[in-house]
Scaffold this motif. Structure first.
Motif, PDB file in Angstrom:
ATOM      1  N   TYR A 192       0.821  -1.217   0.000  1.00  0.00           N
ATOM      2  CA  TYR A 192       0.000   0.000   0.000  1.00  0.00           C
ATOM      3  C   TYR A 192       0.854   1.266   0.000  1.00  0.00           C
ATOM      4  O   TYR A 192       0.472   2.276  -0.591  1.00  0.00           O
ATOM      5  CB  TYR A 192      -0.966  -0.006   1.184  1.00  0.00           C
ATOM      6  N   ARG A 193       2.005   1.206   0.631  1.00  0.00           N
ATOM      7  CA  ARG A 193       2.922   2.358   0.617  1.00  0.00           C
ATOM      8  C   ARG A 193       3.411   2.625  -0.798  1.00  0.00           C
ATOM      9  O   ARG A 193       3.431   3.777  -1.265  1.00  0.00           O
ATOM     10  CB  ARG A 193       4.106   2.114   1.558  1.00  0.00           C
ATOM     11  N   LEU A 194       3.793   1.564  -1.504  1.00  0.00           N
ATOM     12  CA  LEU A 194       4.278   1.728  -2.878  1.00  0.00           C
ATOM     13  C   LEU A 194       3.161   2.201  -3.812  1.00  0.00           C
ATOM     14  O   LEU A 194       3.388   3.058  -4.682  1.00  0.00           O
ATOM     15  CB  LEU A 194       4.897   0.422  -3.381  1.00  0.00           C
ATOM     16  N   LYS A 195       1.966   1.676  -3.637  1.00  0.00           N
ATOM     17  CA  LYS A 195       0.838   2.136  -4.452  1.00  0.00           C
ATOM     18  C   LYS A 195       0.545   3.605  -4.173  1.00  0.00           C
ATOM     19  O   LYS A 195       0.298   4.390  -5.096  1.00  0.00           O
ATOM     20  CB  LYS A 195      -0.406   1.285  -4.181  1.00  0.00           C
ATOM     21  N   SER A 196       0.598   3.978  -2.906  1.00  0.00           N
ATOM     22  CA  SER A 196       0.356   5.360  -2.530  1.00  0.00           C
ATOM     23  C   SER A 196       1.393   6.284  -3.149  1.00  0.00           C
ATOM     24  O   SER A 196       1.059   7.327  -3.725  1.00  0.00           O
ATOM     25  CB  SER A 196       0.377   5.507  -1.003  1.00  0.00           C
ATOM     26  N   LYS A 197       2.641   5.879  -3.068  1.00  0.00           N
ATOM     27  CA  LYS A 197       3.732   6.699  -3.614  1.00  0.00           C
ATOM     28  C   LYS A 197       3.586   6.843  -5.136  1.00  0.00           C
ATOM     29  O   LYS A 197       3.734   7.944  -5.679  1.00  0.00           O
ATOM     30  CB  LYS A 197       5.078   6.075  -3.261  1.00  0.00           C
ATOM     31  N   ALA A 198       3.272   5.752  -5.806  1.00  0.00           N
ATOM     32  CA  ALA A 198       3.106   5.801  -7.266  1.00  0.00           C
ATOM     33  C   ALA A 198       1.931   6.708  -7.648  1.00  0.00           C
ATOM     34  O   ALA A 198       2.033   7.514  -8.578  1.00  0.00           O
ATOM     35  CB  ALA A 198       2.889   4.394  -7.817  1.00  0.00           C
TER      36      ALA A 198
END
Length: 147
Positions: free
Chosen positions: A128-134
């Motif tokens: 979820y952190r990576l999706k949020s950042k993207a």
């Protein structure tokens, strides 16, 4: 304690009696049952068992262990609500994506990531952190070229 006053001797004798009766062994037995309940996703049962082990530890004046067990009991009790909140944030993020609301989507994924971290679910936290950042980067680019 045995060389202390009358009250200290009574406490020491009570403790000795409890140890002789194997009360200290009950802590690890109950802890293992609570841990198994936690792994089986039986959070309420786990919470109750951790609290029971904490009470025994407190009765035996093992206060640091009692405090740790109380924390585990509290954590076990809040897991279901936190999981539901996380699932709602993920659902919201996906809805926002369908509507091309990238700003709200990345914020929802960020909230889901934060809850996953609190739940000690590091795979979901990373996802979820990576999706949020993207999505945050996508949102910035999208805003820049909307003008």
């Amino acid at each position: 304690m045995l060389s202390g006053g009358k009250e200290e001797r009574k406490i020491a004798q009570d403790l000795l009696k409890k140890v002789e009766e194997g009360e200290h062994l009950k802590i690890s037995e109950i802890f293992n049952n609570a841990d198994a309940a936690l792994k089986a996703l039986e959070y309420e049962k786990a919470s109750k068992l951790f609290n029971k082990a904490a009470e025994i530890a407190q009765d035996l004046y093992v206060l640091d262990i009692a405090e740790s067990l109380k924390e585990k009991a509290n954590f076990s009790g809040i897991i279901p609500n936190m999981s539901k909140q996380r699932d709602k944030h993920v659902h919201d993020a996906r809805s926002f994506l369908r509507n091309e609301d990238f700003h709200s989507a990345y914020i929802s994924y960020k909230k889901a990531s934060d809850l996953s971290k609190k739940l000690v679910d590091f795979n979901k936290e990373e996802e979820y952190r990576l999706k949020s950042k993207a999505l945050e980067e996508f949102y910035k680019v999208d805003e820049k070229y909307k003008e």
